[in-house]
Design a protein around this motif. Structure first.
Motif: not given
Length: 444
Positions: A323-324, A364-368, A395-396
């Motif tokens: 998520n960004h 922590y950078n949450p993900t979907k 990878p982002f």
């Protein structure tokens, strides 16, 4: 005196026989005895049904071929009041059955052969502290009968007034109607961000999404018009989600902070329901919020992205996308997409927000999730709980979420943010399609 003793003995004997018969009935029910009934079928628009004799709720039922044909009932269980639950499984019987049905009952007209057995309750491990938790009620029948309907009850003796769910996913399929489907968990609080929703839907289509599913508790009048337009177009399914008629939903994610009966209007339940609803309709599912776009950065569209990822990781079925944040408080200085005709439409113009917050090394950078639904058994919001096969974090720089919302790092100036104009690459096709959607929805 002798007569009274005799009467007492007769009474005790009759009671003993009655108790023995009742106990025998319990044993036969739990061993899967069948009988004929005429079950009440739930209306297609009903999506939440109370389980009699409890505070629990059942949502929908699916045959899970990965578990030997077990029937999985997506449910909401009050974890503080766990109790034995029973499955009532029914299969359509021949029309000449001798079973008697109530002529005044509201039914679909089909007499059924039904089997009773004790259910297994699998409470999901993510509950965020709330008392009502997404759960699977599993009906593990040894019989090979093709059941078509199921109900869950606390009382296996009284089944004539139960409401039954149709059992979906009766057959395994290896070809799918859609390649990419987006599952949006909830609309609530009279959500009326119409401009951002229309823009996001049009971006979805340009990246290869063919279907969007939204669980709707409530929305504002302008979003309602947009929903109507996309339903008519055929890309959108709106699932009614009246969770507030049964529980007090929380508007936040953590019980200690936000309280209520259930996390975020039942977000976890709808995400899991969507996985099973589209398990044999869509090759891939994207599980994200309405203000998020899972965007390929090194590929032209989702199909090419997944072609590469599956070639590199053939056994993976779960792909976590970072998520960004694109703060809606920071605007593009050029005003290139500050179009006067959009000013009357309520909501955020995502094309104006091209500044992206930097990652924080120790946060922590949450993900979907982008998943093959046939590889997932249970999911939470940011990760799966049970899956078949490995999980890959993408990878982002290959793929990331464009998330236009309030800032998380509001203290940063514009110079400290990254410029990310990925959405502008779609300008030629995107602007006319947004205009068309807003016009035909009656918002311009």
């Amino acid at each position: 005196m002798m007569q009274r003793k005799l009467a007492l003995l007769v009474g005790i004997g009759a009671l003993t026989i009655l108790l023995m018969l009742k106990w025998e009935h319990v044993i036969t029910l739990m061993n899967g005895e069948t009988t004929s009934v005429q079950p009440w079928q739930r209306a297609p628009t009903d999506t939440i049904t109370p389980i009699p004799g409890s505070r629990h709720l059942m949502v929908s039922a699916f045959k899970d071929h990965r578990l030997g044909g077990a029937i999985r009932v997506i449910s909401i269980i009050c974890r503080q009041e766990l109790q034995p639950l029973y499955c009532v499984l029914c299969a359509n019987a021949k029309a000449d059955t001798t079973a008697k049905a109530d002529a005044n009952a509201k039914t679909d007209g089909a007499l059924s052969q039904c089997t009773y057995l004790q259910a297994k309750v699998d409470v999901h491990t993510d509950d965020f502290g709330f008392p009502f938790v997404t759960s699977d009620v599993l009906c593990l029948s040894p019989m090979s009968q093709q059941f078509t309907r199921v109900s869950i009850t606390t009382n296996p003796y009284d089944i004539h007034n139960l409401t039954f769910l149709s059992i979906q996913n009766q057959e395994v399929k290896d070809s799918f109607r859609y390649n990419f489907t987006v599952c949006i968990s909830n609309l609530f609080g009279e959500y009326n961000n119409a401009l951002q929703f229309a823009q996001t839907m049009e971006v979805y289509k340009l990246t290869g999404v063919q279907r969007v599913v939204i669980y709707n508790t409530s929305c504002g009048p302008d979003v309602e018009k947009i929903l109507k337009y996309y339903r008519k177009e055929g890309i959108l399914e709106v699932v009614p989600w009246p969770i507030d008629k049964f529980l007090t939903p929380s508007t936040g994610w953590k019980y200690d902070l936000h309280h209520g009966d259930i996390h975020y209007y039942g977000q976890l339940t709808t995400l899991n329901e969507c996985i099973y609803r589209y398990m044999y309709q869509s090759k891939y599912l994207l599980l994200n919020d309405i203000d998020e776009i899972i965007m390929p950065y090194k590929h032209a569209n989702l199909e090419k992205l997944m072609g590469t990822l599956q070639q590199q990781h053939p056994n993976a079925g779960v792909f976590r996308i970072e998520n960004h944040i694109f703060p809606k408080t920071q605007f593009d200085d050029s005003g290139r997409f500050r179009l006067p005709r959009w000013r009357s439409v309520p909501g955020v113009n995502i094309l104006e927000h091209v500044y992206r917050e930097p990652e924080r090394k120790y946060v922590y950078n949450p993900t979907k999730l982008l998943i093959d639904p046939r590889s997932v058994e249970q999911t939470s919001v940011h990760s799966t709980l049970k899956q078949f096969g490995p999980v890959l974090t993408v990878p982002f720089d290959v793929c990331r979420i464009i998330h236009v919302r309030v800032p998380l790092q509001g203290q940063l100036s514009k110079d400290q943010l990254f410029v990310d104009k990925k959405l502008w690459e779609f300008e030629e096709l995107l602007i006319p399609s947004i205009d068309r959607a807003l016009n035909q929805s009656g918002l311009l």
